[in-house]
Design a protein around this motif. Sequence first.
Motif, PDB file in Angstrom:
ATOM      1  N   LEU A  90      -3.846   1.237   6.591  1.00 14.58           N
ATOM      2  CA  LEU A  90      -2.715   0.855   5.756  1.00 14.58           C
ATOM      3  C   LEU A  90      -2.646   1.683   4.481  1.00 14.58           C
ATOM      4  O   LEU A  90      -1.564   1.864   3.911  1.00 14.58           O
ATOM      5  N   SER A  91      -3.795   2.201   4.029  1.00 10.23           N
ATOM      6  CA  SER A  91      -3.841   2.918   2.759  1.00 10.23           C
ATOM      7  C   SER A  91      -3.723   4.425   2.909  1.00 10.23           C
ATOM      8  O   SER A  91      -3.836   5.147   1.916  1.00 10.23           O
ATOM      9  N   TYR A 121       2.583   7.896   6.137  1.00  7.14           N
ATOM     10  CA  TYR A 121       3.861   7.222   6.384  1.00  7.14           C
ATOM     11  C   TYR A 121       4.960   7.796   5.490  1.00  7.14           C
ATOM     12  O   TYR A 121       5.345   7.199   4.489  1.00  7.14           O
ATOM     13  N   ASP A 122       5.396   8.996   5.847  1.00 14.28           N
ATOM     14  CA  ASP A 122       6.515   9.623   5.160  1.00 14.28           C
ATOM     15  C   ASP A 122       7.299  10.437   6.183  1.00 14.28           C
ATOM     16  O   ASP A 122       6.913  10.551   7.344  1.00 14.28           O
ATOM     17  N   GLY A 169      -1.935   2.697  -1.808  1.00 18.05           N
ATOM     18  CA  GLY A 169      -3.097   2.146  -1.126  1.00 18.05           C
ATOM     19  C   GLY A 169      -3.427   0.753  -1.600  1.00 18.05           C
ATOM     20  O   GLY A 169      -2.735   0.163  -2.435  1.00 18.05           O
ATOM     21  N   LEU A 170      -4.520   0.209  -1.043  1.00 18.98           N
ATOM     22  CA  LEU A 170      -5.031  -1.092  -1.472  1.00 18.98           C
ATOM     23  C   LEU A 170      -6.300  -0.834  -2.275  1.00 18.98           C
ATOM     24  O   LEU A 170      -7.372  -0.632  -1.711  1.00 18.98           O
ATOM     25  N   PRO A 171      -6.209  -0.805  -3.608  1.00 17.14           N
ATOM     26  CA  PRO A 171      -7.327  -0.358  -4.456  1.00 17.14           C
ATOM     27  C   PRO A 171      -8.494  -1.339  -4.481  1.00 17.14           C
ATOM     28  O   PRO A 171      -8.640  -2.132  -5.404  1.00 17.14           O
ATOM     29  N   ALA A 199       0.818  -1.206   0.000  1.00 21.43           N
ATOM     30  CA  ALA A 199       0.000   0.000   0.000  1.00 21.43           C
ATOM     31  C   ALA A 199       0.853   1.259   0.000  1.00 21.43           C
ATOM     32  O   ALA A 199       0.524   2.249  -0.670  1.00 21.43           O
ATOM     33  N   ARG A 200       1.956   1.240   0.720  1.00 19.17           N
ATOM     34  CA  ARG A 200       2.827   2.418   0.781  1.00 19.17           C
ATOM     35  C   ARG A 200       3.504   2.679  -0.569  1.00 19.17           C
ATOM     36  O   ARG A 200       3.648   3.829  -0.992  1.00 19.17           O
TER      37      ARG A 200
END
Length: 593
Positions: free
Chosen positions: A203-204, A208-209, A154-156, A149-150
């Motif tokens: 998660l999506s 997270y940066d 994402g998780l489409p 995801a990262r």
Amino acid sequence: MRIGLLTDGGYPYATGESRLWCDRLVRGLTHEFDLYALSRSAEQEAQGWVQLPPQVSRVRTAPLWMADEDILGGHAPKGLLARLLTGGGGRSYGRRERRRFTAHFTALATSICTADTTGDDADGVRRAGASDTVDAQFTDGLYGLAELAREHGGLPAALRSETAVRVLEAACRAPGTGRTVQTATVPDLLAFAAELDRVLRPLSLDWYDEESLGAVDLCHATSGGAAALPGLLAKRFFGVPLLVTEHGVQLRAHYLAATGTPLSAPVRALLANFLGRLATEVYRQAALITPGNTHARRWQERCGADRAKVRTVYPGMEAARFAALGESGDDGGPDTLVWVGRIEPSKDLVALLHAFAEVRKAEPDARLRIIGAPAPCAEGATYLAQCRALAAQLFPDEAADAHAIGDNPVSFEDIGDAELPDLAEAYAAGGIVVLSSVVEGFPISLVEAMFCGRATVSTDVGAVVEVIGGTGLVVPPRNPRALADACITLLRDPERRARLGAAARARALELFTVEQNLAAFRGIYLELISHSPVRRDTHALNADGAPRPFATPPEAHVLGNWTAPVPLTTGRTPSWAAEGVCAGARRTGDGDV
């Protein structure tokens, strides 16, 4: 020190769990806080936020309650559609990404569907064995999906795809799965996939940066469920230490609420398995776990928490509002029992009313004042009506009125009435405070009664015995006779009531104040940071890896919006110049501040 505070259905929203505790924590400490909040419903978002203090420099939010059809229909915050349903820039997964998703999701599904038969040892600690393999499959699948995801935004919609449902079906039919899980039908698998999609939505997110969770010194999650997921990923991607605080264990709350949901038994079993695996991983990765009471601590250790990492920290409560009553020594109504709380079935007011009928036989002058509003749902109003009808049945010659007290032995009242303008007046209305619950976490009303110097009679549920500590009478739940005997004992012994009330107030002031809670977390933050490796800001280094002179000005450590954002030459906006600070922060369309 910069703290990433992770919440699920609470702060900074005006309604929700742990809202007051989080607000007191943020206001009481001088650190800089970034809030990463997950919302649970449209109603919660509509209620807005509380007024944020200057310590809050950034707020990032995301909804867990939206279904795919809501997002596709354009009801999601701006930018959420691209982050959740596409590959960041609008690109769907390719063949390689689909293969990676299938492999990672297969590992996750296999761990969820596999029955845990390792059991516990004599001390209640999980034994190693087959469960280690299952946990390894869970972590491989979870972090594999997170990395996918990262990398691709994402998780489409993959978690609700036909591939995901087929993987779940194969995992449920495989040898070693639980008996209930094996009975799952396709509608069950679709329902579970929808639930899993919501729980794994963090998660999506684009948190997270290096500018977001990678910039904090410590992640502090207010629960071990979905709120801790961003903390797990921050530790994995950036090495940020994770602190987990739970006043009520999420897994226990799920077990208690499961029977009241429309979900089928296989879906409930699958969801419980997933939440149990997630809790185990959260406790394993946390640098420290701080339950709000020993009752929660036992649940955490049952889920695999290392005892060496668990430290009980009681939630702090405002004692000042009860100081006048507690110091006055006023005994209130010596013949009056008071119950204060939210009216719902778990409070077992039916047993209390039956107990009070026995009290009236022994003490004809005794009264019972039930003070509180029904839970904000149809069940709460129905239960209140049931209790009123039972009171009228038990005392037919003295039917309980809604508000007037007069000669009625039982009254149903609410705070804000003419005789009860505030909460302290509610506890002042009687000489004995009663708690009759069959389910309880940390009994807030009991602590408030202790601050007021009141003697208490309580049922032995949740953290009641731990809170009381010998300063009140405790009886088994669902036992009206025992509850009545304890109340009669204190009604006939005013000196004992006074001694217990004084001891209860002293105990509450020692253990349950805001000040002790803040002091504990102030020390915990410093302890965890001191044990963490130094992480240099790469933007403040020159080409040789040496610190760049004047890259971080001393004003960077000053809280508040003291200047307009001025980017560094690298294009990075420093944390002290983050857009939107404290009460003046502006909420943007995509849920950020």
